[in-house]
Design a protein around this motif. Structure first.
Motif, PDB file in Angstrom:
ATOM      1  N   SER A 248       5.574   1.172 -33.751  1.00 21.01           N
ATOM      2  CA  SER A 248       4.135   1.036 -33.533  1.00 21.01           C
ATOM      3  C   SER A 248       3.716   1.516 -32.154  1.00 21.01           C
ATOM      4  CB  SER A 248       3.707  -0.435 -33.673  1.00 21.01           C
ATOM      5  OG  SER A 248       3.828  -0.886 -34.993  1.00 21.01           O
ATOM      6  N   GLU A 256       2.452  -1.733 -38.433  1.00 14.51           N
ATOM      7  CA  GLU A 256       3.510  -2.581 -38.997  1.00 14.51           C
ATOM      8  C   GLU A 256       2.893  -3.906 -39.440  1.00 14.51           C
ATOM      9  OE1 GLU A 256       7.623  -2.356 -37.161  1.00 14.51           O
ATOM     10  OE2 GLU A 256       6.439  -1.533 -35.487  1.00 14.51           O
ATOM     11  N   LYS A 259       5.213  -6.884 -40.837  1.00 18.49           N
ATOM     12  CA  LYS A 259       5.962  -7.564 -39.789  1.00 18.49           C
ATOM     13  C   LYS A 259       5.024  -8.352 -38.888  1.00 18.49           C
ATOM     14  CE  LYS A 259       8.964  -6.756 -35.772  1.00 18.49           C
ATOM     15  NZ  LYS A 259       9.727  -5.762 -34.981  1.00 18.49           N
TER      16      LYS A 259
END
Length: 269
Positions: A248, A256, A259
């Motif tokens: 990222s 992301e 996550k």
């Protein structure tokens, strides 16, 4: 639920209160030059998991009032305090991205973390977004000055030029258009004045005053708030945990998102 909260006589802050009866509250403060809608990929998921998500548009941005004044960190933190008091928020997670991260750090310092049980920082512009004689990790001040000048001269082009800096991978036209739309909702003077704030102000003395558990999420490829800023925050905030995002840039909550949401939920529970 959508409504506004008055923080000064002529200033109203727009609030989007999603799942107001959720088990735990996360209060999101967006970064420059966006609005609370930047967190749509959190608002799509977290309420389904039982969280109350509150998004505010900071003054000058999104659907909030756009006064010609009040864009320093102290005033922005005071707006956050007004929202917290009006909504009677207690025992909640306060979360901020980029300049919003700097704003919530100032809130924690200025108001002794009033009502906040945990703090989450996403690519925060702290302790200093720009390089200083004793802090060589930020951007050159001249780069921010050029952005400010471009706001006054050609703001549409500035937004088009800035969008790719927020992402690690090349972006599509659709994503660039989305960024442009969010950024163009802001007042031009607010866009410039906030850039002056994150160019000139710093939060070195604010970090040690944070007393609550703190989660620091930061993309290692961030070209706006460079990753060494995250490491400096980790050193400066007691009881903090840094989670690097390997794929990222500055928009880790998009690049992301799975996550990101998992880490935030685990922390907030």
């Amino acid at each position: 639920m959508e409504y506004t909260i008055k923080t000064e006589q002529d200033v109203s802050i727009f609030i989007n209160d999603i799942n107001p009866y959720g088990k735990k509250t996360i209060f999101f403060v967006h970064g420059w030059p966006l609005s609370h809608r930047a967190f749509e990929y959190q608002f799509n998921v977290l309420p389904k998991m039982g969280f109350r998500c509150i998004g505010m548009d900071t003054r000058g941005f999104g659907n909030s009032s756009k006064p010609f004044w009040g864009y320093d960190y102290n005033r922005l933190a005071e707006d956050v305090r007004c929202v917290i008091d009006t909504m009677k928020l207690r025992n909640f997670v306060l979360a901020g991205h980029s300049m919003g991260g700097a704003t919530v750090i100032r809130y924690m310092s200025r108001f002794n973390g009033y009502g906040v049980s945990k703090l989450a920082l996403f690519a925060a512009a702290a302790p200093s977004l720009t390089m200083r004689p004793d802090f060589p990790y930020g951007l050159p001040k001249e780069e921010i000055t050029k952005i400010i000048q471009s706001v006054y001269n050609n703001r549409p082009q500035m937004l088009l030029d800035t969008a790719p800096m927020f992402f690690h991978n090349p972006i599509t036209k659709a994503l660039s258009d989305w960024f442009f739309q969010l950024g163009f909702e802001a007042a031009s003077w607010a866009t410039a004045e906030c850039a002056k704030t994150f160019r000139d102000e710093s939060l070195f003395t604010d970090l040690p005053r944070i007393q609550v558990p703190t989660l620091i999420l930061h993309g290692i490829h961030d070209r706006v708030c460079l990753f060494p800023l995250a490491e400096a925050m980790k050193r400066g905030i007691r009881n903090s945990r840094l989670v690097p995002f390997e794929h990222s840039g500055h928009s880790l909550f998009f690049e992301e998102k799975n996550k990101f949401n998992m880490e935030l939920v685990r922390f907030a529970e």
